[in-house]
Design a protein around this motif. Structure first.
Motif, PDB file in Angstrom:
ATOM      1  N   ARG A 256       0.837  -1.198   0.000  1.00  0.00           N
ATOM      2  CA  ARG A 256       0.000   0.000   0.000  1.00  0.00           C
ATOM      3  C   ARG A 256       0.873   1.249   0.000  1.00  0.00           C
ATOM      4  N   LEU A 257       0.421   2.245  -0.715  1.00  0.00           N
ATOM      5  CA  LEU A 257       1.095   3.536  -0.783  1.00  0.00           C
ATOM      6  C   LEU A 257       0.150   4.580  -0.206  1.00  0.00           C
ATOM      7  N   ASP A 258       0.571   5.165   0.927  1.00  0.00           N
ATOM      8  CA  ASP A 258      -0.293   6.119   1.640  1.00  0.00           C
ATOM      9  C   ASP A 258      -1.671   5.518   1.918  1.00  0.00           C
ATOM     10  N   GLY A 259      -1.668   4.232   2.271  1.00  0.00           N
ATOM     11  CA  GLY A 259      -2.905   3.555   2.651  1.00  0.00           C
ATOM     12  C   GLY A 259      -3.728   3.015   1.506  1.00  0.00           C
ATOM     13  N   GLU A 260      -3.371   3.363   0.275  1.00  0.00           N
ATOM     14  CA  GLU A 260      -4.109   2.889  -0.898  1.00  0.00           C
ATOM     15  C   GLU A 260      -3.417   1.679  -1.500  1.00  0.00           C
ATOM     16  N   LEU A 261      -4.203   0.690  -1.900  1.00  0.00           N
ATOM     17  CA  LEU A 261      -3.631  -0.519  -2.485  1.00  0.00           C
ATOM     18  C   LEU A 261      -2.825  -0.184  -3.737  1.00  0.00           C
ATOM     19  N   ASP A 262      -1.553  -0.564  -3.736  1.00  0.00           N
ATOM     20  CA  ASP A 262      -0.695  -0.335  -4.899  1.00  0.00           C
ATOM     21  C   ASP A 262      -0.540  -1.610  -5.725  1.00  0.00           C
ATOM     22  N   GLY A 263      -0.496  -2.763  -5.034  1.00  0.00           N
ATOM     23  CA  GLY A 263      -0.351  -4.013  -5.767  1.00  0.00           C
ATOM     24  C   GLY A 263      -0.150  -5.198  -4.847  1.00  0.00           C
ATOM     25  N   ILE A 264      -0.083  -6.362  -5.466  1.00  0.00           N
ATOM     26  CA  ILE A 264       0.180  -7.620  -4.760  1.00  0.00           C
ATOM     27  C   ILE A 264       1.500  -8.180  -5.274  1.00  0.00           C
ATOM     28  N   MET A 265       2.386  -8.503  -4.341  1.00  0.00           N
ATOM     29  CA  MET A 265       3.677  -9.038  -4.717  1.00  0.00           C
ATOM     30  C   MET A 265       3.806 -10.477  -4.210  1.00  0.00           C
ATOM     31  N   ALA A 266       3.691 -11.444  -5.115  1.00  0.00           N
ATOM     32  CA  ALA A 266       3.889 -12.848  -4.761  1.00  0.00           C
ATOM     33  C   ALA A 266       5.394 -13.122  -4.726  1.00  0.00           C
TER      34      ALA A 266
END
Length: 298
Positions: A256-266
């Motif tokens: 998360r970037l500043d609380g907003e979902l940025d992505g999923i990293m497997a």
């Protein structure tokens, strides 16, 4: 006492729904397309005379396979026009998926990318035979080939996959330790801490779908991966937080970037260090990470 009994066709479909979804997802790498295939499967199943069906599970798997093959062929054109690297749609999975070694490996990002290299028919045959243990005769009916041809296709697909699949088993504690070190390093943005946890030959594949910043090709090597991360997400000036989770049966981080979902990293771990990173940033692929998706081989 009222009777709200469900009709037999619906009961059978619901009983096998999770299996059929898993079959479709492993063939397509897309939860949205797998759901569409299940809808098409249901429409065809609802018209079947159940009195003529000796094995309902096999019949449903056959319909699902045929619909998945049809969709795979149309998806090929869509993939060719995709901006940058294409990664499977990540799915939040229950702990029991991670505990089932065979299932977890089959739906892992690493394995799904290997399956992408197979032809549609090879992928169908491999998935049905190696993952779901479907007989050659049943597979032959599903893909409209002879059993002898299916055996040859299975052998060819197995050889291709075995040459590329990750070979080393890693204990859950070893994976947790590496992921935790990586999480702290990502949040602090310390280059040396990142280098310490990444294997020298680590590969980063990022998928932004043309919407979010992502590398157009895989990035190979720890120093290059660190530079890419620090020059992208790590350079925004915002607050980065990473929460451990499990997607596709393997360890992952919700970034998360500043609380907003940025992505999923497997994350793939071997010998206590991270050897594979699969970072999905395309917002259209982040719709199945809020609630668990049930998967099963049975």
């Amino acid at each position: 006492m009222s009777d709200h009994a469900t009709d037999p066709a619906t009961e059978t479909f619901v009983a096998h729904r999770n299996l059929l979804f898993t079959v479709a997802y492993e063939m397509l790498g897309s939860a949205a397309d797998a759901e569409d295939v299940l809808q098409e499967t249901w429409l065809r199943w609802a018209k079947v005379d159940l009195g003529q069906v000796s094995d309902e599970r096999a019949y449903l798997v056959r319909i699902t396979t045929r619909q998945s093959l049809n969709r795979l062929r149309t998806m090929k054109r869509r993939r060719e026009a995709y901006v940058g690297q294409w990664l499977p749609e990540p799915m939040l999975t229950a702990p029991d998926v991670a505990e089932d070694v065979e299932l977890a490996e089959s739906v892992s990002m690493a394995m799904m990318l290997v399956l992408e290299r197979l032809s549609p028919t090879e992928r169908a045959v491999f998935v049905l035979r190696e993952v779901f243990d479907v007989s050659y005769d049943e597979i032959a009916e599903a893909v409209d080939k002879s059993p002898a041809a299916v055996r040859q296709i299975a052998h060819r697909a197995r050889r291709h996959v075995d040459a590329r699949r990750p070979r080393k088993m890693v204990s859950p504690s070893e994976t947790r330790a590496a992921v935790e070190s990586f999480r702290r390093a990502l949040e602090t943005g310390n280059p040396q801490d990142l280098l310490d946890v990444l294997a020298p030959e680590v590969v980063l594949v990022s998928d932004g779908g043309g919407v979010k910043r992502a590398a157009l090709r895989p990035i190979i090597g720890a120093e290059k991966v660190v530079r890419f991360y620090l020059g992208g997400v790590g350079k925004t000036g915002g607050t980065i937080t990473c929460d451990p989770t499990v997607v596709n049966g393997t360890a992952a981080l919700v970034v998360r970037l500043d609380g907003e979902l940025d992505g999923i990293m497997a994350i793939r771990v071997e010998d206590a260090r991270i050897t594979g990173l699969y970072y999905v940033r395309n917002p259209q692929k982040l719709t199945h990470v809020e609630s668990e998706t049930p998967l099963t081989l049975r």
